[in-house]
Design an enzyme around this catalytic site. Structure first.
Site, PDB file in Angstrom:
ATOM      1  N   THR A   1       0.845  -1.184   0.000  1.00 16.93           N
ATOM      2  CA  THR A   1       0.000   0.000   0.000  1.00 16.93           C
ATOM      3  C   THR A   1       0.887   1.244   0.000  1.00 16.93           C
ATOM      4  OG1 THR A   1      -1.508  -1.223   1.389  1.00 16.93           O
ATOM      5  CG2 THR A   1      -1.925   1.124   1.150  1.00 16.93           C
ATOM      6  N   GLN A   2       0.726   2.081  -1.010  1.00 21.13           N
ATOM      7  CA  GLN A   2       1.534   3.290  -1.049  1.00 21.13           C
ATOM      8  C   GLN A   2       0.688   4.536  -0.948  1.00 21.13           C
ATOM      9  OE1 GLN A   2       4.679   3.330  -3.746  1.00 21.13           O
ATOM     10  NE2 GLN A   2       5.331   1.294  -3.150  1.00 21.13           N
TER      11      GLN A   2
END
Lengths: 306, 280
Positions: A66-67
């Protein structure tokens, strides 16, 4: 990746675009380099930006983390009052700036027994929130199962908070954070607890707390009200140093109104959780009266006169 | 075969445990292999709030107590909570039980008495190689533990409201019953493990304010042994005399230190005397 400033904005050759160590899936919206754009026709084995297809294959078999959050909830508020703790969160889950889901409950009651009660208010990524909720419920069910055997008091808010902050810090240490900021409120043996945890595993506790935009807009208001009441108690003007239930609700409602006016990711529909020794009570959704007349005179709002 | 493992527990030296409303204690009889050998440690601290007494194979006890320490630390780190005593005992029991039905494995040859204090008060548990745990008001394991049990059963109604001192005296009486005719409890062969506030009124007993698990060894158990002899109307045995000697010796060396300030050589000579006396 070519990080040289001269290369910024330049189109990359397929060779330059190949990055075996990339941890992110390349965007599917970039034009395909394989000509026809049909998956599997080329000899690029999906390392480049083949449109569509499996995400992991597109990332070159590298697991993506997850960025950025996608569907998000905005700030949550917390306040210690005479009988326990109150938490507030609105019902909106935004998709970017779009008010996408308007009936999401972001307050979750965790554990209420004769010994303690706890509740969590979550902002940030909603899918990570759901994952967190599942983790916590699993832990609590497991704990309850063990308590059947020895009748030992269940995990109190302090213990759940410790678990939660460990979980958040462990995930950030894997470079795969759960993209949330949350408040945990609870009561155990007459003792109130209110704590903050976020995606970095940062923790702090205070009798008034707010996450995100609320930490700028609402926290000063909460503190002001809390300290005013405290001073009244200290001077002997009133009994006790903490707000009553009604006072606490009024302060939270005021904060939610201010946030609705100023925070573009908020909504005028929210809930308040009241955590006391008796258990967790989550109110029905409610709204505040708002006044938008003044907006007519604002430039950039509504039809322009000039 | 679990029965053989349980036999190993019976071969181990005795351990006695008792529990009151406020305290839980363990008393153990240590063995030494000979005059020149030290006595084998029988009490193991697991965490601030949990301790165990072992009977049986010491090496197996180390494996299990290591595991218990891990669980205790894990609970403190992950939940900021001292692990509930019943759960840590159940965890080793589950592990021991798995060994009794898994191909190629052998049961642990050790039994534990576990004391601990958690949110539900003080506890005393027994763990056996069969993977069974029981909670007790008072219990004993190890060699000739049946004699201790007989004593404990006679006085079973008293423990709940006992003070720490009374509880220790009951424990010593029970432990004493496990001895062979010609043996006595000495400060060398007796260890006491305590959980609960230190409220001792016995003369010479240590009075720390801690409620954590602590072990009394050697000189620290002597006051309780002396109290036991007094209560039983026994003559104060060689143990006590020896301590008096040590005290006298201490006075003497104080005096010697005073002398040393005056004249060196004389002081050195009297120091030498002191050493000789101690060896007698």
């Amino acid at each position: 990746m070519n990080h040289h400033p001269g290369a910024w904005g330049q189109t990359l050759t397929p060779h330059q675009r190949f990055d075996a160590y990339s941890s992110s899936a390349p965007s599917r919206y970039q034009p395909s380099t394989s000509g026809s754009g049909i998956v599997g026709n080329g000899n690029d084995h999906g390392f480049y930006d083949a449109p569509g297809g499996n995400e992991a294959v597109m990332a070159g078999g590298v697991v993506g983390h997850t960025q950025q959050p996608l569907v998000t909830g905005t700030s949550v508020l917390g306040l210690v009052f005479a009988d326990g703790v109150m938490l507030a969160a609105d019902n909106l889950a935004s998709y970017g700036s779009l008010a996408r889901f308007r009936d999401i409950q972001r307050l979750i009651p965790l554990e209420s027994s004769k010994h303690s009660s706890s509740c969590l208010a979550v902002g940030g990524d909603m899918s990570d929130f759901q994952y967190l909720q599942k983790q916590l419920e699993t832990m609590i069910i497991n704990e309850r199962t063990q308590a059947l055997g020895d009748d030992h008091p269940s995990l109190g808010p302090v213990q759940i908070y410790e678990y939660l902050s460990n979980l958040m810090y462990a995930r950030r240490s894997k470079m795969d954070p759960l993209w949330n900021a949350m408040l945990l409120g609870g009561v155990k043996d007459g003792e109130s607890f209110l704590g903050y945890v976020d995606l970095l595993g940062t923790t702090y506790t205070s009798p008034t707390l707010a996450s995100g935009f609320g930490s700028h807009m609402a926290q000063p208001l909460l503190r002001e009200a809390y300290e005013k009441r405290q001073a009244q108690g200290k001077s002997g003007e009133r009994e006790g140093e903490l707000m009553s239930r009604d006072e606490a609700v009024a302060v939270l409602e005021d904060c939610m109104k201010v946030l609705y006016y100023r925070d573009a990711r908020s909504m005028n529909k929210y809930q308040i959780a009241t955590i006391t020794a008796q258990g967790v009570d989550i109110s029905a959704s409610k709204s505040n009266e708002t006044e938008w007349k003044f907006a007519e005179g604002l430039r950039g709002y509504g039809p322009q006169k000039q | 075969m679990v029965e053989y493992a349980q036999e190993a527990v019976k071969q181990g030296s005795a351990a006695v445990g008792l529990r009151s409303k406020s305290h839980a204690i363990l008393l153990t009889l240590k063995r030494s292999t000979g005059e020149l050998a030290s006595y084998q440690k029988k009490l193991i601290k697991i965490d601030d709030h949990v301790g165990v007494a072992i009977a049986g194979l010491t090496s197996d006890a180390r494996v299990l107590s290591n595991f218990m320490r891990q669980l205790a630390m894990q609970s403190r780190m992950l939940y900021a909570r001292p692990i509930p005593v019943g759960r840590i005992v159940q965890s080793i029991a589950d592990r021991a039980q798995a060994n009794t039905q898994q191909y190629g494995k052998r049961p642990y040859g050790v039994g534990f008495l576990v004391i601990g204090k958690d949110e539900t008060g003080p506890h005393l548990f027994e763990f056996s190689p069969a993977g069974i745990t029981y909670e007790y008001h008072a219990h004993s394991i190890g060699a000739r533990s049946q004699s201790a049990k007989t004593y404990l059963e006679e006085h079973h109604a008293e423990y709940e409201d006992c003070s720490l001192d009374e509880l220790i005296q009951h424990g010593l009486s029970a432990l004493r019953d496990t001895l062979q005719q010609d043996k006595t409890l000495t400060m060398k062969n007796t260890s006491i493990g305590i959980i609960g506030p230190a409220t001792s009124t016995v003369t010479g007993a240590s009075t720390s304010k801690k409620t954590n698990f602590r072990v009394l060894d050697d000189e620290a158990v002597e006051p309780y042994l002396r109290e036991m002899r007094i209560r039983r109307g026994e003559p104060e045995s060689g143990e006590v005399k020896e301590e008096e000697d040590t005290q006298a010796e201490a006075h003497e060396s104080e005096a010697a230190a005073g002398d040393a300030a005056a004249e060196g050589p004389t002081a050195a000579a009297s120091d030498g005397d002191g050493d000789v006396q101690m060896q007698e």
